[in-house]
Design an enzyme around this catalytic site. Structure first.
Site, short mmCIF file in Angstrom:
data_model
loop_
_atom_site.label_atom_id
_atom_site.label_comp_id
_atom_site.label_asym_id
_atom_site.label_seq_id
_atom_site.Cartn_x
_atom_site.Cartn_y
_atom_site.Cartn_z
N GLY B 202 0.83 -1.21 0.00
CA GLY B 202 0.00 0.00 0.00
C GLY B 202 0.85 1.24 0.00
O GLY B 202 1.87 1.31 -0.70
N GLU B 224 5.52 -3.27 1.15
CA GLU B 224 5.66 -3.07 -0.30
C GLU B 224 4.93 -1.78 -0.64
O GLU B 224 3.70 -1.75 -0.68
CB GLU B 224 5.06 -4.25 -1.05
CG GLU B 224 5.76 -5.57 -0.79
CD GLU B 224 6.95 -5.80 -1.72
OE1 GLU B 224 6.94 -5.22 -2.83
OE2 GLU B 224 7.90 -6.51 -1.33
N CYS B 259 2.24 0.24 -8.54
CA CYS B 259 3.36 0.72 -7.73
C CYS B 259 4.65 0.87 -8.54
O CYS B 259 5.50 1.67 -8.19
CB CYS B 259 3.60 -0.23 -6.57
SG CYS B 259 3.70 -1.95 -7.07
#
Lengths: 479, 493
Positions: B202, B224, B259
């Protein structure tokens, strides 16, 4: 203090710590520091803890020399990127993992092994190319002063700094942003360190403690093995800083019927190693300070606990000495059986059957080490698979610390992260993944607009089903 | 106790409920069930079956939550988890074996090994952008390492969350693997419990909360996170291929909401126009003249993020820099692929992680300046990309740019390579997973030393004498000559 840290950051940014030659020069300088100041180190350890030179060499000076030498011989290998396998699908491609320094790291060390616990992590941090601030424990003041005065004389001041002080300095340091924090100490402070690190998303390694049990199952083998067992137990309890060690044996587990044999063997060994009584004690460290002394004395205050003493029990407040003390079956809910002892008191817990020791150990939180003296291979397997600890050592105590190829660290309440040998290098590194690709060939189906054909193609590709791909391309598979 | 909320007819999941869940899982774990190789294999096979039999439902849930194109759902959410399962099934036996460790003369005779054991009861908190991938991929790792698991999917992808809850309950062993749905209250209740490991995917803000909660129980974490992943584009490349690969990594991955999404581009002033033209050409080829009509682009997940991205685009001095795209449909939560040229470096769009379909291009005079730009931007991103054929630039990039992972001449694909650890550094996170790294992330590596009774070095023990000191020095140095010399000295003394 903020200025010092800014300087560390600047040095790192400018690449001052990157080169292998810098790292090697620092490590060599550290070795020189140790070699040229052995006597001062022995003196400081004697002053702070009453450690004898043999103990100081065995547990501090010798360990460090070994660690630096090993690191120097392996450094080039560790720094080199490691190739990683790439599936054919990505051909032509090259993948590798490259270790990189994290940046500016903070090391907190503890008072019981003031040199090892400060300098061994430092070796790791330097070898990985970081700048470092070292905060030794003020509870070993002579050692702390030595480090504060001597390190600047040998190592690169712009990259490696030492700061003196107590808990208040520690708190101030924790408010700042670090790229890594390495902490050795108690679980209580470990929580505070991690909570502070969370504010900056700083990764941490916590080397904590716990009640390290020793299962004793070799008393009925041969007399010589029983004797060696006793020596190793005594050596593993009172040898390292008089029990004030995270890996010291905390308590023993033995079968009821062998308890008296064990106690007799231990008594004999203690007398031979350390002397007959508290007045003639030698070759053993003292308690570090008044606070710890009182804490240990209080563990014996409970009358039920005091009643269980079968050897020792005398204390000398003036000299901060407590003689090696053995207790037989103190109450399981007493403080001495629920808290990490960290001192020269050794409870022996008896069991009907030695196999019960597994359940007993599991009823407590995960220790740093489980020691088991046994030759029963089945029992060894059970201990390994049914208990959890940082390390398990069979038929000895303490020596696992010297094994550079074994990771040293805890699990659960005894901590997380690990070091020693290459693990020290790793713990202060970031393993960066790198993928190199060529421009040809191109896999067209990657790109939109997406169709059923492209979807099937990519599915087959991702399953590395090269044969299926060929069929698809030749028109033998339908989408 | 679970309180009945009659108005919603749904039980409230509070700290006590969380505690009960953890207790149940811990009781299961203690029986040794999850440790057995058989159990791990059955769970992984069940997961493969689960994915195989429910592909249309998964694709539909992702379409509901994100308007994710079937291609992306199939490939990045289903196929990648499928690959992880199959890799684990193939290699798990090997991963579970103890690793021999070398011992030296100092502890002779002895043998040593490192044994992998499960950590226990672990918590996986996943994100909304790849709801199946970042939920199930860590779960595969946790299963292969023999743990009991709670999965908390993101409430911002509600269709996926409830499908996950249903499928996991139907296919996997509920006594050891559970899904807890919910939002902040439920997550907080879970975070109050004692876990043996937490893996969180997140953002940095919530990651701090997770780590602070973990600190109370000394729980190790893998975080992460994200960051602004830069792309350096040098003029010596095959522009068409490079452009396509950037598009595939940016808009082809959940429309920039990933991400490792290329966040912004750095290129030289004299190349910028060519680059923009190439983008325009390829974007039209991929998404058509009106991208809002294309079926191959995800939408923005919700109105919060839509507003956030709109704000980034509409900022004064930024909106005028749009050179392509900019179309929006607020009702459908759509934003077209948008390129901006030379926005001010201190604008919002250059300060925070974009996580959307906006791609700023920053220009510099010389390529070397791009490295300075990346370093000065602060935080270390999850990924960094470079497109060039120049060996020296590649070397400089690889050695000096600090990020979780680097890719030269492509974007995002490193996630598919299981031999590479996937994780961040600094603000982009800590710890890593994928492939064997997933197994390792959820294992404790226990050091084991076996000693015999022969060879008891008397000089370990007191009474300590100077002679013993000399011998000890020799023994610790590990040098055979030194030891023999010292021993001879001892005997002669």
């Amino acid at each position: 203090m903020e200025k010092s840290i800014a300087e560390l950051r600047e040095t790192f940014k400018n690449g001052g710590t990157k080169s292998i030659s810098w790292r090697k020069s620092q490590l060599k300088a550290l070795l020189q520091l140790i070699n040229q100041n052995e006597d001062s180190i022995f003196k400081a350890l004697d002053q702070d803890l009453g450690k004898s030179p043999v103990e100081s060499y065995r547990d501090e000076v010798g360990v460090l020399k070994k660690s630096v030498t090993y690191t120097l011989s392996c450094l080039e290998k560790w720094v080199a990127p490691k190739k990683a396998e790439v599936p054919l699908l990505f051909f032509p491609a090259k993948a590798e993992v490259m270790p990189q320094p994290l940046g500016v790291v903070l090391i907190f060390s503890s008072w019981n092994f003031p040199f090892t616990l400060a300098l061994d992590p430092l070796i790791g941090a330097i070898s990985a190319g970081n700048t470092v601030l070292l905060k030794p424990s003020d509870l070993a003041p002579a050692c702390m002063s030595f480090l504060v005065e001597t390190i600047p004389k040998y190592l690169d001041n712009k990259a490696i700094k030492v700061v003196a002080g107590g808990a208040d300095i520690g708190e101030r340091l924790l408010q700042l942003k670090w790229d890594k924090i390495f902490f050795t100490g108690s679980p209580r402070v470990g929580r505070l360190v991690m909570a502070a690190a969370a504010k900056h998303l700083t990764p941490v390694t916590l080397e904590l403690g716990g009640k390290c049990p020793a299962i004793v199952d070799t008393l009925s083998t041969t007399p010589s093995k029983a004797k060696v067992t006793a020596k190793r137990i005594v050596g593993g309890k009172w040898g390292p800083c008089n029990g004030q060690a995270c890996i010291a044996i905390d308590y023993l587990l033995v079968e009821e019927k062998l308890a008296s044999t064990l106690i007799e063997l231990l008594k004999k060994t203690i007398k031979r190693f350390y002397g007959e009584n508290i007045k003639s004690l030698k070759s053993i460290s003292r308690i570090v300070n008044e606070h710890q002394f009182q804490r240990l004395v209080n563990l014996l205050k409970d009358p039920n606990v005091a009643d269980s003493i079968v050897y020792g029990g005398s204390v000398d407040e003036e000299k901060l000495v407590i003689e090696p003390t053995i207790l037989l079956d103190p109450p399981l809910d007493s403080e001495i059986m629920s808290e990490e002892i960290f001192g020269p008191l050794l409870p022996i817990i008896t069991l009907k059957n030695i196999e019960e020791s597994i359940n007993f150990i599991n009823s407590k939180s995960n220790p740093l080490v489980i020691y088991a003296f046994t030759e029963d291979e089945t029992f060894k397997k059970r201990i390994l698979s049914e208990t959890s600890s940082g390390t398990v050592t069979f038929n000895d105590s303490m020596v696992q610390f010297l094994c550079d190829s074994l990771p040293f660290g805890g699990v659960g309440q005894s901590g997380f992260g690990r070091y020693h040998g290459k693990y020290s290098f790793d713990t202060f590194s970031h393993e960066k993944s790198i993928l190199h690709r060529g421009f040809y060939p191109e896999i067209e189906p990657r790109y939109p607009p997406w169709t059923d054909f492209k979807l099937l193609f990519i599915k087959l590709a991702y399953e590395f089903d090269y044969f299926g791909l060929i069929l698809l391309l030749l028109g033998f598979k339908s989408s | 106790m679970l309180m009945e909320n009659k108005a919603e007819n749904k039980a409230v999941f509070d700290a006590e409920s969380a505690n009960e869940v953890v207790k149940e899982l811990r009781d299961s774990f203690v029986t040794g069930k999850t440790k057995s190789y058989r159990w791990r294999v059955t769970q992984l096979k069940a997961m493969l079956k689960m994915l195989d039999e429910n592909e249309p439902q998964i694709v539909a849930a992702l379409r509901d939550d994100l308007s994710k194109p079937e291609f992306e759902s199939s490939l990045y959410e289903i196929q990648m988890v499928n690959n992880s399962c199959r890799l684990a099934l193939k290699e798990m036996n090997h991963w579970m074996m103890p690793e021999k460790a070398k011992t030296s003369l100092t502890t002779f005779p002895s043998s040593a090994e490192i044994v992998s054991e499960p950590l226990g009861v672990v918590l996986v908190i996943s994100a909304w952008n790849y709801p199946f991938l970042v939920s199930l991929d860590p779960v595969v790792g946790a299963i292969s390492a023999g743990n009991a698991i709670v999965l908390k999917p993101s409430e911002m992808a509600p269709a996926s969350s409830s499908l996950l809850a249903k499928l996991v309950a139907d296919y996997l062993d509920s006594s050891c693997i559970k899904v807890v749905e919910g939002a902040i209250p439920e997550t907080s209740a879970l975070l109050e419990q004692k876990w043996d490991k937490i893996l969180y995917t997140g953002n940095g803000r919530v990651a701090r909360i997770v780590m602070a909660a973990a600190a109370k129980h000394l729980t190790p974490v893998v975080l992460e996170l994200g960051g602004k992943s830069p792309v350096i584009v040098v003029s010596d490349i095959n522009l068409k291929v490079a452009t396509r690969r950037i598009i595939a990594g940016k808009w082809g991955c959940n429309n920039g909401q990933a991400c490792v999404s290329p966040d912004y581009i750095i290129t030289t002033k004299d190349y910028a126009t060519k680059l923009v033209d190439s983008f325009k050409c390829e974007l039209e080829r991929f998404y058509g003249k009106d991208p809002l009509e294309s079926k191959d682009l995800s939408r923005i997940v919700n109105s919060n993020h839509f507003d956030r991205l709109s704000k980034l685009m509409d900022e004064e001095k930024v909106s005028s820099k749009i050179v392509h795209g900019g179309q929006r449909n607020e009702k459908n939560l759509q934003i077209a692929p948008t390129i901006l040229l030379d926005v001010p470096v201190n604008s919002l769009i250059m300060k925070e992680e974009i996580f959307g379909p906006l791609l700023p291009i920053i220009t510099v005079d010389k390529v070397e300046q791009s490295f300075d730009l990346i370093h000065s931007s602060g935080g270390k991103p999850l990924a960094a990309y470079l497109f060039t054929n120049n060996k020296k630039l590649k070397r400089k990039f690889v050695e000096t740019v600090s990020a979780g992972g680097l890719v030269v001449n492509d974007t995002a694909v490193h996630l598919a390579i299981h031999s590479l650890p996937f994780g961040g550094v600094g603000e982009s996170g800590m710890g890593s997973y994928h492939g064997k790294f997933s197994f390792d992330a959820f294992s404790h590596k226990k050091a084991v030393l076996y000693r015999g009774f022969a060879g008891d070095a008397f000089l370990r023990y007191p009474p300590y004498t100077p002679g013993k000191l000399t011998l000890l020095q020799a023994l610790l140095s590990g040098s055979i000559v030194g030891i023999i010399r010292a021993l001879l000295g001892w005997f002669w003394a």
